[in-house]
Write an enzyme that holds these catalytic residues in place. Structure first.
Site, PDB file in Angstrom:
ATOM      1  N   GLU A 173     -19.638  13.146  17.121  1.00 40.03           N
ATOM      2  CA  GLU A 173     -18.413  13.903  17.465  1.00 40.03           C
ATOM      3  C   GLU A 173     -18.558  15.393  17.135  1.00 40.03           C
ATOM      4  O   GLU A 173     -17.718  15.972  16.437  1.00 40.03           O
ATOM      5  CB  GLU A 173     -17.199  13.307  16.752  1.00 40.03           C
ATOM      6  CG  GLU A 173     -16.877  11.911  17.225  1.00 40.03           C
ATOM      7  CD  GLU A 173     -15.527  11.370  16.738  1.00 40.03           C
ATOM      8  OE1 GLU A 173     -14.913  11.975  15.852  1.00 40.03           O
ATOM      9  OE2 GLU A 173     -15.105  10.327  17.268  1.00 40.03           O
ATOM     10  N   TYR A 244      -9.677   5.671  20.933  1.00 42.57           N
ATOM     11  CA  TYR A 244      -8.827   4.825  20.077  1.00 42.57           C
ATOM     12  C   TYR A 244      -7.431   4.796  20.688  1.00 42.57           C
ATOM     13  O   TYR A 244      -6.964   5.806  21.214  1.00 42.57           O
ATOM     14  CB  TYR A 244      -8.761   5.401  18.658  1.00 42.57           C
ATOM     15  CG  TYR A 244     -10.075   5.314  17.903  1.00 42.57           C
ATOM     16  CD1 TYR A 244     -10.486   4.114  17.335  1.00 42.57           C
ATOM     17  CD2 TYR A 244     -10.893   6.433  17.765  1.00 42.57           C
ATOM     18  CE1 TYR A 244     -11.688   4.033  16.635  1.00 42.57           C
ATOM     19  CE2 TYR A 244     -12.092   6.350  17.061  1.00 42.57           C
ATOM     20  CZ  TYR A 244     -12.487   5.148  16.500  1.00 42.57           C
ATOM     21  OH  TYR A 244     -13.673   5.064  15.802  1.00 42.57           O
ATOM     22  N   GLU A 292     -17.671   4.216  19.855  1.00 47.20           N
ATOM     23  CA  GLU A 292     -16.488   4.027  18.999  1.00 47.20           C
ATOM     24  C   GLU A 292     -15.322   3.700  19.906  1.00 47.20           C
ATOM     25  O   GLU A 292     -14.963   4.519  20.771  1.00 47.20           O
ATOM     26  CB  GLU A 292     -16.172   5.269  18.167  1.00 47.20           C
ATOM     27  CG  GLU A 292     -17.104   5.487  17.001  1.00 47.20           C
ATOM     28  CD  GLU A 292     -16.639   6.605  16.066  1.00 47.20           C
ATOM     29  OE1 GLU A 292     -15.422   6.754  15.850  1.00 47.20           O
ATOM     30  OE2 GLU A 292     -17.519   7.334  15.579  1.00 47.20           O
TER      31      GLU A 292
HETATM   32  O1  AHR Z   1     -14.147   5.331  12.968  1.00 48.16           O
HETATM   33  C1  AHR Z   1     -13.475   6.273  12.197  1.00 48.16           C
HETATM   34  C2  AHR Z   1     -13.828   7.718  12.554  1.00 48.16           C
HETATM   35  O2  AHR Z   1     -13.351   7.995  13.838  1.00 48.16           O
HETATM   36  C3  AHR Z   1     -15.296   8.048  12.642  1.00 48.16           C
HETATM   37  O3  AHR Z   1     -15.850   8.391  11.416  1.00 48.16           O
HETATM   38  C4  AHR Z   1     -15.304   9.251  13.540  1.00 48.16           C
HETATM   39  O4  AHR Z   1     -16.511   9.375  14.250  1.00 48.16           O
HETATM   40  C5  AHR Z   1     -14.099   9.039  14.436  1.00 48.16           C
HETATM   41  O5  AHR Z   1     -13.334  10.175  14.539  1.00 48.16           O
END
Ligand code: AHR
Length: 516
Positions: A173, A244, A292
């Site tokens: 990131e 997310y 992720e």
């Molecule tokens: O998964 C949690 C965090 O989310 C990770 O460390 C980061 O890469 C992302 O922002």
């Protein structure tokens, strides 16, 4: 009751199922490592200090590849702190999560754990506070067979054979202002290409993942990918994507459509990468490592973090989200999105594995259990075999605030030509109404029958699993799924995720490409 139908054709193949789709992520963050995978004083700990209850659940989850050691953590990590005699290892500050890192677990311990879990390791390099030389050093420690200083150091530390890690992430990131060593796209693109060239000079077989945006809401989304790839296109194999999801302001309808956003993220990154490839007149195509993804109650985390703690704890409880049935349905749907893009998404890691926004929870000295989101992941990882088939949906739609009109049904199918099995992964996004589904199966030559079917649904969509009630939410055999007259008829409960495996199809000799 709602009704919907779905068309399938064995000739309409997307791509082979990539086993790396079922990846996970272990970061030195919160209690993922310490009291997650590793707790030497736990009653189930093995001789290496690994919790065998967590290991057993990891195997049951069906995880194939694990990204390590971060995440934001990696951008300040010195890998050499975690090798050699444990008593000599330094305690360091982890600035990403404001905690202390004991370095009791380092590369050699993690590789031992990965061997026991039966997973491949995707190793993330620190391109935040470090650069080309440190990337080469850790690669030498991991993969050089012998005779060099770092290869001999690894051998002296107990690993006679090289670990043979193939996948390396070129940082994490790097577009995020929160990242230690955050860079502009131009700065990062240069560093990524220099690191990639150096690693390839050492080992032509490495598979390199360059950092895409940390999320599609970043103002530089797509522009970051384009500029980074102008530098790195020829030297890397894949670009990362992260996403997310959470319900915002109680908007469950939009939350249930999170896969629409994941589809958009994937399509946008592919379009951007392909346009760079076209400008470069390159025949090469990059893949996506969606390394992720998950449901994460991020707003809650931000609110908790802003209380401004000045402590430096070891392995604190950080983002130990407790997942609901609704979250499990969304996770199942995100897997549908990843699978239907199997032609370009060739690796994916649910973040994370244990305790930290994770399908597995564990208590120090206590039990380990499956969160709700464990079930769709484990079943998809087990049943998605062979090739992914394109599906055509005929389903009613609903209006969402975030994504406009969205189909109430989402689905993907896999076809294992070796066994003849066909498996459907289905989501009913309606919050109160069940859906009658019909799927004509004529294209598969007749003979298909339901072998197994599993549903995650509940009268209480907010139900969760806890240490006291670890199996409050499980996957149950689907209520109604049968083949009559060459048509699959199934009832999908309101707000549900379902998998149906059909057997008895025509088996053909295994196609090696499809089994990859
Ligand atoms: O998964 C949690 C965090 O989310 C990770 O460390 C980061 O890469 C992302 O922002």
């Amino acid at each position: 009751m709602l009704s919907a139908s779905l068309r399938l054709d064995p000739a309409r193949v997307v791509a082979p199922v990539s086993r790396r789709t079922f990846g996970s992520f272990v970061e030195h963050m919160g209690r993922c490592v310490y009291t997650g995978i590793y707790e030497p004083t736990h009653p189930t700990a093995d001789a290496d200090g690994f919790r065998q209850d967590v290991l057993a659940l990891t195997r049951e989850l069906g995880v194939t590849v694990v990204r390590y050691p971060g995440g934001n953590f990696v951008s300040g990590y010195r890998w050499e702190d975690g090798i050699g005699p444990v008593a000599d290892r330094p305690v360091r500050r982890d600035l990403a999560w404001r905690s202390l890192e004991s370095n009791e677990v380092g590369i050699d311990e993690f590789m031992r754990w990965a061997g026991k879990a039966g997973v491949e390791v995707m190793y993330a390099l620190n391109l935040g506070t470090r650069g080309v030389q440190e990337a080469l050093d850790v690669h030498e420690y991991l993969n050089q067979p012998d005779r060099t200083r770092l290869a001999e150091l690894r051998r002296a530390n107990g690993a006679a054979e090289p670990y043979g890690i193939r996948m390396f992430c070129l940082g994490n990131e790097m577009d995020g202002p929160w990242q230690l060593g955050h860079k502009t796209a131009g700065e990062y693109g240069r560093l990524a290409v220099e690191t990639a060239r150096a690693l390839r000079a050492a080992d032509p077989d490495v598979e390199l993942v360059v950092c895409g945006s940390s999320g599609s809401s970043m103002p530089t989304f797509a522009a970051w990918e384009a500029e980074v790839l102008e530098h790195a296109y020829d030297e890397v194999d894949a670009i990362s994507a992260h996403a997310y999801y959470e319900p915002v302001d109680g908007d469950v309808g939009s939350f249930l459509a999170s896969a629409v956003d994941m589809d958009h993220v994937i399509d946008s990154v592919i379009a951007t990468a392909d346009s760079v490839g076209a400008r470069r007149k390159s025949s090469k195509r990059l893949n996506i490592s969606f390394d992720e993804w998950n449901v994460w109650y991020l707003r809650q985390f931000m609110a908790d973090r802003d209380t401004g703690s000045t402590e430096w704890p070891f392995a604190p409880r950080v983002i130990e989200d407790c997942y609901t049935v609704t979250d499990a349905v969304v996770v199942g749907n995100l897997l549908v999105s990843l699978l239907r893009h199997s032609d370009r998404v060739t690796a994916a890691c649910q973040a994370q594995l244990v305790n930290v926004i994770a399908p597995i929870r564990s208590e120090p000295g206590g039990p380990a259990w499956r969160q709700t989101i464990f079930h769709p992941f484990a079943i998809t990882a087990r049943l998605a075999r062979g090739t992914v088939l394109r599906v055509e949906l005929e389903a009613p739609a609903y209006q969402t605030d975030r994504y406009g009109e969205v189909p109430l049904l989402d689905a993907v199918a896999t076809h294992d030509t070796g066994s003849g099995d066909v498996t459907l992964f289905l989501v009913n996004r309606h919050q109160t109404e069940a859906m009658a589904l019909s799927v004509p199966l004529a294209g598969f030559g007749g003979g298909l029958r339901v072998a197994e079917s599993w549903t995650v649904a509940d009268d209480d969509p907010a139900a969760t699993n806890t240490a006291e009630h670890p199996d409050r939410v499980v996957a149950r055999p689907a209520g109604h799924a049968e083949v009559t007259g060459g048509v699959l008829h199934a009832t999908l409960p309101a707000l549900s995720w379902t998998a149906i495996r059909l057997e008895g199809g025509v088996a053909r000799p295994a196609d090696p490409a499809a089994l990859a």
